[in-house]
Scaffold this motif. Structure first.
Motif, short mmCIF file in Angstrom:
data_model
loop_
_atom_site.label_atom_id
_atom_site.label_comp_id
_atom_site.label_asym_id
_atom_site.label_seq_id
_atom_site.Cartn_x
_atom_site.Cartn_y
_atom_site.Cartn_z
N GLU A 104 9.62 89.90 31.83
CA GLU A 104 8.53 90.45 32.64
C GLU A 104 8.92 90.58 34.10
O GLU A 104 9.95 90.07 34.55
CB GLU A 104 7.28 89.58 32.50
CG GLU A 104 7.45 88.16 33.02
CD GLU A 104 6.16 87.37 32.91
OE1 GLU A 104 5.11 88.00 32.71
OE2 GLU A 104 6.21 86.14 33.03
N ASN A 105 8.06 91.29 34.82
CA ASN A 105 8.22 91.52 36.26
C ASN A 105 9.53 92.24 36.58
O ASN A 105 10.18 91.96 37.59
CB ASN A 105 8.15 90.20 37.04
CG ASN A 105 6.80 89.52 36.89
OD1 ASN A 105 5.77 90.18 36.84
ND2 ASN A 105 6.82 88.20 36.81
N ARG A 106 9.89 93.20 35.71
CA ARG A 106 11.08 94.01 35.96
C ARG A 106 10.64 95.43 36.31
O ARG A 106 9.75 95.99 35.70
CB ARG A 106 11.98 94.03 34.73
CG ARG A 106 12.34 92.65 34.21
CD ARG A 106 13.25 91.92 35.17
NE ARG A 106 13.39 90.51 34.81
CZ ARG A 106 14.48 89.79 35.06
NH1 ARG A 106 15.50 90.35 35.67
NH2 ARG A 106 14.52 88.52 34.73
N TYR A 115 11.84 94.42 30.72
CA TYR A 115 13.13 94.76 30.14
C TYR A 115 13.13 94.26 28.71
O TYR A 115 12.79 93.10 28.45
CB TYR A 115 14.28 94.09 30.91
CG TYR A 115 14.71 94.81 32.17
CD1 TYR A 115 14.14 96.01 32.55
CD2 TYR A 115 15.71 94.28 32.99
CE1 TYR A 115 14.53 96.67 33.70
CE2 TYR A 115 16.12 94.93 34.13
CZ TYR A 115 15.52 96.12 34.49
OH TYR A 115 15.91 96.78 35.63
N VAL A 116 13.48 95.13 27.79
CA VAL A 116 13.47 94.77 26.37
C VAL A 116 14.90 94.40 25.95
O VAL A 116 15.82 95.22 26.07
CB VAL A 116 12.94 95.92 25.51
CG1 VAL A 116 12.91 95.52 24.04
CG2 VAL A 116 11.55 96.34 25.98
N LEU A 117 15.08 93.18 25.45
CA LEU A 117 16.38 92.67 25.03
C LEU A 117 16.33 92.36 23.54
O LEU A 117 15.43 91.65 23.07
CB LEU A 117 16.75 91.40 25.80
CG LEU A 117 17.42 91.56 27.17
CD1 LEU A 117 16.53 92.31 28.15
CD2 LEU A 117 17.80 90.19 27.74
N THR A 118 17.31 92.87 22.81
CA THR A 118 17.39 92.63 21.36
C THR A 118 18.83 92.35 20.99
O THR A 118 19.74 93.09 21.42
CB THR A 118 16.88 93.85 20.57
OG1 THR A 118 15.55 94.16 20.96
CG2 THR A 118 16.89 93.56 19.08
N PRO A 119 19.09 91.32 20.16
CA PRO A 119 20.46 91.10 19.67
C PRO A 119 20.88 92.22 18.73
O PRO A 119 20.07 92.76 17.97
CB PRO A 119 20.36 89.76 18.95
CG PRO A 119 19.11 89.13 19.46
CD PRO A 119 18.18 90.25 19.77
N PHE A 120 22.17 92.53 18.78
CA PHE A 120 22.75 93.59 17.94
C PHE A 120 23.94 93.00 17.19
O PHE A 120 24.92 92.58 17.81
CB PHE A 120 23.18 94.77 18.81
CG PHE A 120 23.61 95.99 18.04
CD1 PHE A 120 22.68 96.86 17.51
CD2 PHE A 120 24.96 96.26 17.86
CE1 PHE A 120 23.08 98.00 16.82
CE2 PHE A 120 25.38 97.39 17.18
CZ PHE A 120 24.43 98.27 16.65
N ARG A 121 23.84 92.96 15.87
CA ARG A 121 24.93 92.41 15.05
C ARG A 121 25.88 93.53 14.67
O ARG A 121 25.47 94.58 14.15
CB ARG A 121 24.37 91.76 13.78
CG ARG A 121 25.45 91.04 12.96
CD ARG A 121 24.89 90.51 11.65
NE ARG A 121 23.86 89.50 11.88
CZ ARG A 121 24.12 88.21 12.09
NH1 ARG A 121 25.38 87.78 12.13
NH2 ARG A 121 23.14 87.36 12.28
N LEU A 122 27.18 93.32 14.93
CA LEU A 122 28.17 94.33 14.63
C LEU A 122 28.33 94.49 13.11
O LEU A 122 28.09 93.57 12.34
CB LEU A 122 29.52 93.96 15.25
CG LEU A 122 29.54 93.79 16.78
CD1 LEU A 122 30.98 93.61 17.26
CD2 LEU A 122 28.88 94.95 17.49
N ARG A 140 3.88 97.48 30.98
CA ARG A 140 3.08 96.36 30.53
C ARG A 140 1.60 96.72 30.58
O ARG A 140 1.17 97.64 31.27
CB ARG A 140 3.34 95.11 31.35
CG ARG A 140 2.72 95.09 32.74
CD ARG A 140 2.91 93.72 33.38
NE ARG A 140 2.48 92.67 32.49
CZ ARG A 140 2.90 91.41 32.54
NH1 ARG A 140 3.77 91.06 33.45
NH2 ARG A 140 2.46 90.52 31.70
N ASN A 141 0.82 95.98 29.82
CA ASN A 141 -0.62 96.16 29.78
C ASN A 141 -1.24 95.25 30.84
O ASN A 141 -1.25 94.03 30.70
CB ASN A 141 -1.15 95.79 28.39
CG ASN A 141 -2.62 96.12 28.22
OD1 ASN A 141 -3.39 96.08 29.17
ND2 ASN A 141 -3.00 96.45 26.99
N PHE A 142 -1.78 95.85 31.90
CA PHE A 142 -2.32 95.05 32.99
C PHE A 142 -3.72 94.52 32.68
O PHE A 142 -4.22 93.66 33.39
CB PHE A 142 -2.35 95.87 34.28
CG PHE A 142 -0.97 96.12 34.86
CD1 PHE A 142 -0.34 95.16 35.63
CD2 PHE A 142 -0.30 97.31 34.60
CE1 PHE A 142 0.92 95.38 36.15
CE2 PHE A 142 0.96 97.54 35.11
CZ PHE A 142 1.58 96.57 35.89
#
Length: 278
Positions: A104-106, A115-122, A140-142
């Motif tokens: 949040e707060n990005r 910022y959306v972060l997701t792991p990526f498996r090779l 974001r939903n304020f």
């Protein structure tokens, strides 16, 4: 009488010496600050040129990424980090959407969101390697800060493009906040920061020490904004500061020459010995 004349000149001599010393110090300091700004500009230009060279390299695939980038549990030296950062990569694998985290707060384009972060498996045979991907920005939903934005995460094998970067910069957070992932899915996935080492420990994923900033666009963006900040050398600012400091140094010298030399010695002597008429 001669004694009185000599003693009356002593304060003037000391005043002249003090002003001369002060002018030399001031001119030296301002000139050195100007050269320091030029040095800062050269350093930033070198960093920018290094980044540009890295980004121009051929993209790594799964094999190069798995062999060259160490796991977060291993030590990543400064020299190795410089060798890896900003390198483009094109990876094949699949998302681990249950491990998605929202920072949040990005900001992006002047708006506040996640910022959306997701792991990526090779993909096989490198399925033992997982990298955190900075997929993009979502609003974001304020009205309700706990409501997460809808993010489409395609299943199955796919290809993503991006560049190797350090994890997102950390913001100030309250003591005790969780910087890892949320494997059990029972708590909020909103985080202030993401600590990859803690994330790997909590999720038992073999995470790499660096992240991938995704740059895919079009349909591959999954509705996320990827207008990542463009890093520039920023040397013009330092050149401007250097010009100001050098200008101040020259001004000090000119003022000293005029008031302490020209007006003090040259003009009185010229007035006392006017040129003979022709």
């Amino acid at each position: 009488m001669d004694y009185l004349v000599r003693t009356s000149r002593i304060p003037d001599l000391w005043r002249f010496l003090l002003i001369t010393f002060a002018a030399l110090v001031c001119a030296g300091i301002t000139a050195s600050l100007g050269f320091w700004q030029l040095g800062r500009a050269a350093q930033k230009q070198e960093i920018f040129d290094t980044m540009a060279r890295q980004q121009a390299l051929a993209p790594w695939g799964n094999a190069e990424l798995a062999s060259q980038v160490p796991a977060v549990s291993q030590i990543l030296s400064d020299s190795k980090r410089k060798e890896l950062l900003h390198r483009p990569a094109q990876l094949q694998g699949q998302w681990l959407p249950e491990q998605t985290v929202f920072l949040e707060n990005r900001q992006m384009q002047g708006k506040v969101g996640f910022y959306v972060l997701t792991p990526f498996r090779l993909a096989a045979p490198h399925e033992g390697t997982v990298i955190i991907v900075q997929r993009g920005w979502a609003p974001r939903n304020f009205m309700d800060r706990m409501v997460l934005p809808p993010v489409h995460t395609p299943a199955g094998l796919l290809t993503i493009e991006g560049r190797l970067e350090a994890p997102p910069s950390k913001l100030m957070e309250l003591e005790g906040e969780n910087g890892g992932a949320d494997p059990d899915g029972k708590k909020s996935r909103i985080r202030q920061n993401a600590d990859i080492a803690q994330w790997a420990q909590q999720s038992s994923l073999p995470l790499l020490a660096l992240s991938l900033v995704e740059t895919s666009d079009g349909a591959a963006s999954q509705g996320l904004l990827r207008d990542w900040p463009q890093i520039n050398a920023g040397v013009q600012k330092h050149y401007g500061y250097a010009f100001q400091w050098f200008g101040l140094s020259v001004l000090v010298v000119l003022l000293y020459v005029w008031f302490q030399l020209v007006r003090r010695f040259y003009l009185p002597r010229r007035a006392a010995h006017p040129a003979a008429p022709r």
